[in-house]
Structure formats: structure tokens, C-alpha cells
Design a protein around this motif. Structure first.
Motif, PDB file in Angstrom:
ATOM      1  N   GLY A 188      -6.563   1.989  -1.810  1.00 45.09           N
ATOM      2  CA  GLY A 188      -7.574   1.202  -1.108  1.00 45.09           C
ATOM      3  C   GLY A 188      -8.378   0.330  -2.050  1.00 45.09           C
ATOM      4  N   TYR A 247       1.408   8.963  -6.173  1.00 47.52           N
ATOM      5  CA  TYR A 247       1.574  10.360  -5.785  1.00 47.52           C
ATOM      6  C   TYR A 247       2.747  11.004  -6.530  1.00 47.52           C
ATOM      7  N   TYR A 249      -3.793  13.870  -2.459  1.00 50.00           N
ATOM      8  CA  TYR A 249      -3.620  12.918  -1.357  1.00 50.00           C
ATOM      9  C   TYR A 249      -4.801  11.959  -1.246  1.00 50.00           C
ATOM     10  N   PRO A 250      -6.039  12.484  -1.145  1.00 47.82           N
ATOM     11  CA  PRO A 250      -7.177  11.557  -0.999  1.00 47.82           C
ATOM     12  C   PRO A 250      -7.398  10.660  -2.220  1.00 47.82           C
ATOM     13  N   CYS A 283      -5.114   9.466  -4.331  1.00 52.95           N
ATOM     14  CA  CYS A 283      -4.121   8.390  -4.294  1.00 52.95           C
ATOM     15  C   CYS A 283      -4.464   7.378  -3.202  1.00 52.95           C
ATOM     16  N   TYR A 284      -4.877   7.863  -2.055  1.00 55.68           N
ATOM     17  CA  TYR A 284      -5.260   6.985  -0.951  1.00 55.68           C
ATOM     18  C   TYR A 284      -6.444   6.108  -1.344  1.00 55.68           C
ATOM     19  N   GLY A 321       0.817  -1.205   0.000  1.00 59.14           N
ATOM     20  CA  GLY A 321       0.000   0.000   0.000  1.00 59.14           C
ATOM     21  C   GLY A 321       0.851   1.255   0.000  1.00 59.14           C
ATOM     22  N   SER A 322       1.902   1.251   0.786  1.00 62.02           N
ATOM     23  CA  SER A 322       2.804   2.405   0.837  1.00 62.02           C
ATOM     24  C   SER A 322       3.509   2.601  -0.501  1.00 62.02           C
ATOM     25  N   TYR A 379       0.936   3.918  -3.040  1.00 63.26           N
ATOM     26  CA  TYR A 379       0.589   5.306  -2.764  1.00 63.26           C
ATOM     27  C   TYR A 379       1.697   6.245  -3.244  1.00 63.26           C
TER      28      TYR A 379
END
Length: 114
Positions: free
Chosen positions: A105, A67, A97-98, A100-101, A59-60, A63
Motif C-alpha cells: 500500500g 511475502y 500478512y499485514p 506485506c499488505y 500490487g499482487s 505482495y
């Protein structure tokens, strides 16, 4: 006097962004293959870790890939001066940010890793 100081700081930040962008572009042009291999190897390692139950590293990675990949494309389109703009920082905080998050997910949900 204060206005002159603020304008010189802004101009210095733009020049610094252009200089750093130029260094990045030279590095990527000379070492693009090594960068791609490195990203692929990291992706393979974090994918195996995710299969073993440690999905946080995948996930990291995803992201950061989304990003910074988006920032790279933005820099290619509008130039490095956009990175020192306060409106751009606000747009990143509110939109990038949101998004990419949310994408990470969705990917982790679809693959069943989360």
C-alpha cells in the motif's frame, strides 16, 4: 497410542518440508538466472499494466514477492522445519500478512498508482 500417532505425523511433516526445501534449493541453484529473468519480465509486464490503470496486478506481484521472499529468507535462516510449526503460522497471520499488505500500500501510494 494417540501420542505416538501425533508425533509420527509431525515428524513426517518435518521430513516432507525438508525434502521439498531440498528440491527447491536444487532447482534454484541450477536455474537461478532463468528465475531472475522470469521475475524481472513479470515485474516489467505488471508495471506497464499499472501505468495503464490496472494497478491490482502490480500490487499482487509486490505482495507475493515480499511475502514469499520473506518466507525464503526465514527458511534459509531457520530451516524448513519452521514452516510446519503452528506458532509460525500464527505469526504469519498476525505479522507477516499485514506487514506485506501495508508495504505494498505504501509503495502504490508513493508511486501514485493507487
Amino acid at each position: 497410542m494417540a501420542n505416538l500417532l501425533f508425533n509420527s505425523i509431525e515428524e513426517g511433516m518435518k521430513q516432507a518440508a525438508q525434502m521439498l526445501w531440498g528440491i527447491l534449493m536444487v532447482f534454484l541453484k541450477e536455474h537461478w538466472f532463468a528465475v531472475m529473468i522470469g521475475l524481472l519480465l513479470i515485474f516489467i509486464v505488471v508495471t506497464f499494466k499499472a501505468m495503464l490503470g490496472r494497478w491490482g496486478s502490480l500490487g499482487s506481484f509486490l505482495y507475493n514477492f515480499f511475502y514469499f521472499g520473506t518466507l525464503f529468507v526465514i527458511g534459509l535462516i531457520w530451516g524448513p522445519e519452521v514452516f510446519v510449526n503452528d506458532i509460525f503460522h500464527a505469526a504469519c497471520a498476525v505479522l507477516l500478512y499485514p506487514i506485506c499488505y501495508f508495504l505494498v500500500g505504501m509503495i502504490l501510494e508513493k508511486t501514485g498508482l493507487r
